[in-house]
Design a protein around this motif. Structure first.
Motif, PDB file in Angstrom:
ATOM      1  N   VAL A  92      22.754  46.280  58.171  1.00 46.62           N
ATOM      2  CA  VAL A  92      22.147  45.117  58.404  1.00 46.62           C
ATOM      3  C   VAL A  92      22.489  43.793  57.435  1.00 46.62           C
ATOM      4  CG1 VAL A  92      19.856  44.279  58.425  1.00 46.62           C
ATOM      5  CG2 VAL A  92      21.004  46.550  59.382  1.00 46.62           C
ATOM      6  N   ASP A  95      25.806  41.675  58.363  1.00 46.83           N
ATOM      7  CA  ASP A  95      25.728  41.874  60.138  1.00 46.83           C
ATOM      8  C   ASP A  95      25.192  40.655  59.961  1.00 46.83           C
ATOM      9  OD1 ASP A  95      26.625  43.428  61.390  1.00 46.83           O
ATOM     10  OD2 ASP A  95      25.516  44.804  62.335  1.00 46.83           O
ATOM     11  N   ALA A  96      23.389  40.513  59.508  1.00 45.62           N
ATOM     12  CA  ALA A  96      23.458  39.717  58.779  1.00 45.62           C
ATOM     13  C   ALA A  96      23.877  38.218  58.525  1.00 45.62           C
ATOM     14  CB  ALA A  96      22.063  39.466  58.162  1.00 45.62           C
ATOM     15  N   LEU A 100      24.978  34.197  60.118  1.00 42.92           N
ATOM     16  CA  LEU A 100      25.025  32.965  59.237  1.00 42.92           C
ATOM     17  C   LEU A 100      26.159  32.371  59.524  1.00 42.92           C
ATOM     18  CD1 LEU A 100      22.229  34.157  56.880  1.00 42.92           C
ATOM     19  CD2 LEU A 100      21.836  32.773  58.679  1.00 42.92           C
ATOM     20  N   THR A 193      24.598  39.279  65.205  1.00 42.75           N
ATOM     21  CA  THR A 193      23.049  39.460  65.500  1.00 42.75           C
ATOM     22  C   THR A 193      22.543  40.384  66.609  1.00 42.75           C
ATOM     23  OG1 THR A 193      23.203  37.006  65.688  1.00 42.75           O
ATOM     24  CG2 THR A 193      21.070  38.014  66.015  1.00 42.75           C
ATOM     25  N   PHE A 196      22.859  43.268  64.198  1.00 39.69           N
ATOM     26  CA  PHE A 196      22.205  43.464  63.420  1.00 39.69           C
ATOM     27  C   PHE A 196      20.745  43.902  63.771  1.00 39.69           C
ATOM     28  CE2 PHE A 196      18.244  41.085  62.006  1.00 39.69           C
ATOM     29  CZ  PHE A 196      18.240  41.372  60.641  1.00 39.69           C
ATOM     30  N   ARG A 200      18.884  47.981  62.680  1.00 39.53           N
ATOM     31  CA  ARG A 200      18.234  48.439  61.970  1.00 39.53           C
ATOM     32  C   ARG A 200      16.819  48.903  62.868  1.00 39.53           C
ATOM     33  NH1 ARG A 200      13.926  42.788  61.143  1.00 39.53           N
ATOM     34  NH2 ARG A 200      12.897  43.611  59.218  1.00 39.53           N
TER      35      ARG A 200
END
Length: 439
Positions: A92, A95-96, A100, A193, A196, A200
């Motif tokens: 996670v 991925d974030a 970004l 995204t 993620f 999650r």
């Protein structure tokens, strides 16, 4: 140790329940779109550099080397972290971070500030986070399903990864050519995204290996993984074959991008479509991987598929003429490579997981990733150097010939003697008998 999950997917003897497990589907979806985003971004930046910034062969090789450079310093540390912590949390975070980074590139590009230095910075950041994700997802499956589900689950994850590895370049080429590099980067951010959000949402608490009251230092943890892989003949062979394959594939890819766009003068969309032709082949390879090794023996399948798939690149330097002649030939070569490459990949992954205890999965994957993918920056530099020094056609021929080193390693190792059954972990009573049967 066996998985502690109590879900239906973890019930021994019930493989049909795997795809009905909602958490496994979320892992598969997340891993699939994450891999698609990773391999889309890997080709977006080089194609932008070639088609828009008009970079030379040396600069392209350097850019691809920067993308792959984080593998060397990070892989072993990531493997130790994965064996100590929860892999899904690391996935996670990766991925974030990648979402970004690519979003920042998209904004900078739309404002007119996207140049080669920015591409180098983002390539390194995305590459570093990809190392974290790639090691973590291989260990995550082991903690989500029972051991008797690993082959089926691993085939699903590796099938989607290989399809993304081939389909991503096609999508990246189409986005850069039809839209723009900033929009292509934004598309990559959206993939990460989605991954993620999917990972999650996995509700099952993953098991974590028991930690001693005074856990060993990270250096000792890494050393244990290195010693384990180096001391097992099968894993050592997987490691060496992977290193040879990834090194020369990286060199071939650099030469091939230049060869297709400059020698054959194919536009970016066609280049992406040609590379994507291995996607259907990868799907076929996934189906064959579920049948052929058990019927003909894993060693025979590994050797024949590796020779055929890697050797197909030797046909590329001979191509001349109009796209009406070259494009069908390029498509055929990539279909063969996709089919055989996926067959080898899934078979090797099953062998690696079968001989590795659960508590060593992360470090074993990281060690092999370190030895294999860690050489790709050097391969990219070699490809760029040979294309400059010898010309793209001759450079492609030399690097394609080097691809055959991988099946040669397999032939001289225990991998070439594997039979129909998978070997067992070395600490189980069945290990010796399984190896004897395979011979």
């Amino acid at each position: 140790m066996p998985s502690t999950s109590s879900s239906p997917a973890a019930v021994p003897g019930a493989p049909s329940t795997l795809w009905r497990d909602r958490d496994f589907r979320r892992l598969w979806v997340g891993q699939t779109v994450s891999q698609l985003g990773e391999h889309t971004s890997l080709v977006v930046l080089p194609l932008f550099a070639v088609l828009t910034l008009h970079t030379g062969a040396g600069q392209l090789g350097a850019l691809r080397a920067v993308e792959q450079a984080p593998i060397l310093p990070l892989s072993l540390f990531v493997g130790a972290w994965v064996d100590r912590w929860r892999p899904r949390a690391l996935m996670v975070a990766a991925d974030a971070g990648r979402a970004l980074a690519l979003a920042a590139v998209a904004v900078a590009g739309l404002l007119g500030g996207l140049g080669l230095p920015a591409l180098f910075v983002v390539a390194f950041a995305v590459g570093a986070l990809s190392v974290l994700f790639d090691v973590a997802y291989q260990a995550s499956l082991v903690r989500l399903v029972a051991r008797d589900q690993l082959v089926r689950g691993n085939s699903a994850l590796e099938g989607s990864r290989s399809a993304a590895q081939i389909g991503g370049p096609a999508l990246g080429g189409a986005l850069v050519t039809a839209l723009s590099a900033p929009i292509a980067a934004a598309a990559g951010a959206s993939f990460f995204t989605l991954s993620f959000l999917s990972i999650r949402r996995i509700g099952r608490r993953e098991s974590v290996p028991e930690r001693p009251a005074h856990p060993p230092r990270i250096g000792r943890h890494i050393h244990e993984g290195l010693r384990f892989v180096a001391g097992d003949p099968t894993l050592r062979a997987v490691c060496l074959a992977s290193a040879a394959f990834q090194f020369f594939l990286s060199a071939v890819t650099t030469c091939c991008l230049l060869f297709l766009s400059r020698e054959l003068r194919l536009p970016g969309t066609v280049v992406g479509s040609v590379l994507a032709a291995a996607g259907p082949g990868a799907l076929l390879g996934s189906l064959l991987a579920a049948r052929l090794p058990g019927r003909f023996g894993r060693g025979a399948v590994l050797l024949s598929a590796a020779v055929l798939g890697d050797g197909a690149f030797l046909l590329l330097p001979a191509l001349h003429g109009s796209p009406a002649v070259t494009v069908p030939a390029l498509l055929a070569v990539n279909v063969v490579f996709g089919t055989c490459g996926q067959l080898v990949n899934v078979t090797l992954m099953a062998v690696r997981q079968a001989v590795t205890p659960d508590g060593m999965q992360g470090r074993t994957a990281a060690t092999i990733n370190f030895a294999g993918m860690g050489l790709t920056p050097l391969g990219s530099l070699l490809g760029g150097f040979l294309a400059d020094a010898l010309g793209t056609r001759t450079g492609l021929l030399v690097t394609a010939a080097g691809m055959l080193l991988s099946p040669a390693v397999m032939a001289l190792s225990p991998l070439g003697r594997l039979g129909r059954t998978l070997p067992a972990p070395p600490d189980t009573p069945a290990a010796t008998g399984a190896h004897d049967r395979d011979r």
